[in-house]
Design an enzyme around this catalytic site. Sequence first.
Site, PDB file in Angstrom:
ATOM      1  N   SER B 292      -3.140  -3.739  -6.041  1.00 35.40           N
ATOM      2  CA  SER B 292      -2.393  -2.852  -5.150  1.00 35.40           C
ATOM      3  C   SER B 292      -1.298  -2.037  -5.823  1.00 35.40           C
ATOM      4  O   SER B 292      -0.871  -1.021  -5.274  1.00 35.40           O
ATOM      5  CB  SER B 292      -1.749  -3.667  -4.040  1.00 35.40           C
ATOM      6  OG  SER B 292      -2.720  -4.469  -3.439  1.00 35.40           O
ATOM      7  N   THR B 293      -0.797  -2.478  -6.955  1.00 34.60           N
ATOM      8  CA  THR B 293       0.252  -1.724  -7.624  1.00 34.60           C
ATOM      9  C   THR B 293      -0.167  -0.269  -7.832  1.00 34.60           C
ATOM     10  O   THR B 293       0.646   0.651  -7.788  1.00 34.60           O
ATOM     11  CB  THR B 293       0.599  -2.378  -8.977  1.00 34.60           C
ATOM     12  OG1 THR B 293       0.624  -3.788  -8.810  1.00 34.60           O
ATOM     13  CG2 THR B 293       1.918  -1.894  -9.500  1.00 34.60           C
TER      14      THR B 293
END
Lengths: 424, 589
Positions: B292-293
């Site tokens: 998700s970063t």
Amino acid sequence: MLISVLALSGFGLVMVYSASSVKDYQVLGNSAYHLAKQAQWLVVGLLAMLFASRLDLRLSSRSLPLHRDAVAVGFAAWGLSVAGLVAVLAAGVERYGAKRWLELGGVGLQPSEFAKLGCVLLVAALLAKWKRGELGGWQAVAQVGWMTGLVFALVIFQPDMGTAVSIAIGVFILLVLAEVNGWLLAGVAGAGGLAGVLLVFVEQYRMDRLMAFIDPWSDPSDKGYQIVQSLLAFGSGGIRGVGLGLSRQKFSYLPMAHTDFIFAIVGEELGLIGSLAVVLVFATFVVGGFMVAIGSASEYDRLLAGGVTGLIGTQAIINMCAATGLMPVTGIPLPFVSYGGSSLMLTLGCVGLVLGVARRAERSPTAVRARRAPQQPRTVAAPRDASRLSRKGQLREIPVERRRDRGAHLPRADRRAHPRAGRA
Amino acid sequence: MRAKRGRVRRSGRHAFVLAALLVAFAGVAVRLVQIQAVEGRAYAAMAKEQRDLELELPAQRGSIYDREGKPLAVTTAAKTVYAVPREVADKAGTARALAETLGGSEEKYRTRLERKSNFVYLARRVPLEQAQALENLALKGIYFQDDTRRVYPGSSLACQLLGFVGVDGEGLSGVEKQYDELLAGKPGKLICEKGLSGVPIPGGVTFREEPTDGQNVVLTIDADVQYQAQVALAETVERWKAKSGSVVVMDARTGAILALASVPDFDPNRYWEADPQALRCRPITDRYEPGSTVKAVTAAATIEKGLAKPDTVFRLPPTLKIGDRTIHEAHPRGTVDWTLTEIVTNSSNVGAVKLGMLLGPQGMYEYLDKFGLTERSAVDFPGEAMPSVPKPKDWSATSIGNIPFGQGLAVTPLQLARAIAAIGNGGYLVTPHVLQELPDSPTTKLEWPTRRAISEKTAAQMREVLKAVVTEGTGKGAAVQGYTVAGKTGTAQKARTDGVRGYAKGKYVASFSGFLPADDPAVVIVVTVDEPQGAIYGGTVAAPAFSRIGAFCMAHLGIPPRMPTVGEATSSNESSATTATASSQDTGR
């Protein structure tokens, strides 16, 4: 001859110091250890020489005091040799894998060195007797045979092939000089050669040494190591040498640098010039010794001087040949030069015997006749003169005109011994 | 004259023997001429060859310091122990004594002592006390040689970063390897003649060249921050029984690395005993799927391209079908209308794919590239891994369905830290580095190039979005008392390693990447935890460690706190209970 002996001995002292100082320093912390010992032995040796030169040995049917009877002295020397050798076998000290040393009051002696002299003394006496007809032919052969054979066997048993071989050669030289029948000589030589071959095959290390001699480069790091390192030392020396004391090979590369391979160090430090000089001095010594023999007064003296000189000369040749790769390595020291107390003392003792022969020659009828020759100026060759030879200063008192005589090409010490010097 | 004739005849034999001896002497003389004059040079050359010894005069290796001058690696005097086996009479006893004083097995020393050689090493670079103890035993045939020894006073502190030095003094890994040439200096040379036992012959020196000592190296590393990072990481890894973990702490504006931590670790003073896994400087050498970063990159790209604003609303169905695959959210929900900001704070996979579809494969790749995620960061450290990001032409039909939320590509934590730093520092990409200065060569100019990734405006907008992640979204655990924090959680599935396509069940990498203070970041911190057990979410597993390290950095760097208003802290427009657990879970199923 005396000068060459003194030169060699003094030179040997220097070379022993040079060759042994590195290892001594590393192992003992005292670089002069071997130098000091060799110097002590040199003094002892010179005394032995003086003593031997005073011995008035002669062969006589008349009864003589024991110490003057050559046969008695020969037997005594032989007996001592055998006793020493037996003692070595019984209680000897083992070094480098061979039992050759006898420890006496902290001093290591090698009876086998003494045995060389013993054999020569004995055989010279026996052969002289035979020549006089006092001993039957077969009797002489038998006596010489078993007595030297015993010594030879005892030495071989140590094992010390090198010394045994030089004893054999010394006796053989005596046989040649005594004009023994050619067939007998050939037989003895043949038997000796056969024995040598057998001995080589019996012991693996002798075989190895032989193979190493034939092709040292096949195994330069192990079996051929000594020869290869010795050759490298000679090569490093080149013509002029690297300089006295500056050998590199002595830094543990060349084993036995101060004993059996000292000649290689001479070659490295002093170059071809130095090594040839040593050869030349030895040749001079041998010539001098034989001149004494030829000019000697009696058959016994003739054999004694010839045999002793031949023995020393042969040892020098064997040693030099081994160091230069002309012969298998045998472990014979270079006379006068190599480190080794017994050897140095005995060799100098031998020289003393030769000087004794020269002394007797001075007193013999031929020499007397020569001195009486009218055209000759008065010589200094008084009876006691030979003994004075050991005192260097005495030589300078020889009248100048003597130097122009026919012996002038010889070392001074030999001149009086030159048989024709007085007859010119 | 019979007597005379007789004598002449008898003299014949004497003359014969004499002649034979003289011939032999002549033979020796000829031989001498041959070996000394003719072949002499060849022999001399061989003798020289066996004698010549080229000794290296070791240069003193430079020390490594942290940015405050604390020594991290120094060189001290030591001894090398060797033996001349020939001189060792009692091999068994000597071997036993060696094993007792130096350590190691008796067997090893024994085999060495029994070798047929003139020189064997027994132990290299032994500490002086040990060498002294051995010297006191006065063993025969054992010798000592002055040497040096590399010592790492902090033992495992920054171990993977510093690396270690091999027995021959060459840097084998880490900074020791990277700056080996500077540190090592230039060894001098001594050509001398040696004896058989290897001992130089007195007066035999033929050539001497003095060594040049190595330079000291000052790193950007802060020993205190490094220590905190290692402790926090170790505790986190232990708490979650994770396989490994890593931390990057970097100055967001300059790229100066303050700390690089990896667990497991080792003691570089005894590196040979270390598990090879512990030697890896994971933030640089290990890639992982960031998860998700990457949504932060996707969002930034969308804003930068003018395709959306932070408050642009997207209608998001519960799932989304891309090709033959269906994109799920980590936590099932109904259809919602979420702003771009909310897509990021709630870590919505469907939302990220929607943004990705707006960008298209080209646009998505362009910004991965601009954020430096398609190349090595050019950090001054050996062995940096190359990111694995497929080019648009290689994308499959489903790539647009996972790359926007960080699956299907792999980068290193440091590369990610560099991308996140770009958002924090106003939009430019820095070059991460560990070298601060070279005090011994002050004229050397160190340049760490930067380039623009996104505009300052987009960066500022994204900072607000990432602040919201911590205040309202999945990253609350990363908050630091007194400072605003911006960041993004990551919970990525790990690809299967058994050769089958797809992801390994139950294996995740939990991470938190962020910076603080959010509006003018001093540090960017990336914490990754590999295969945590019991919890998998970056917000739960990695964020607390981030918080702890961040708090320490603020205090240590002397950055004054700026208390956020109470309203800000609580003005969550969602129920906090939901968001706390609504961390992203990236679906690749």
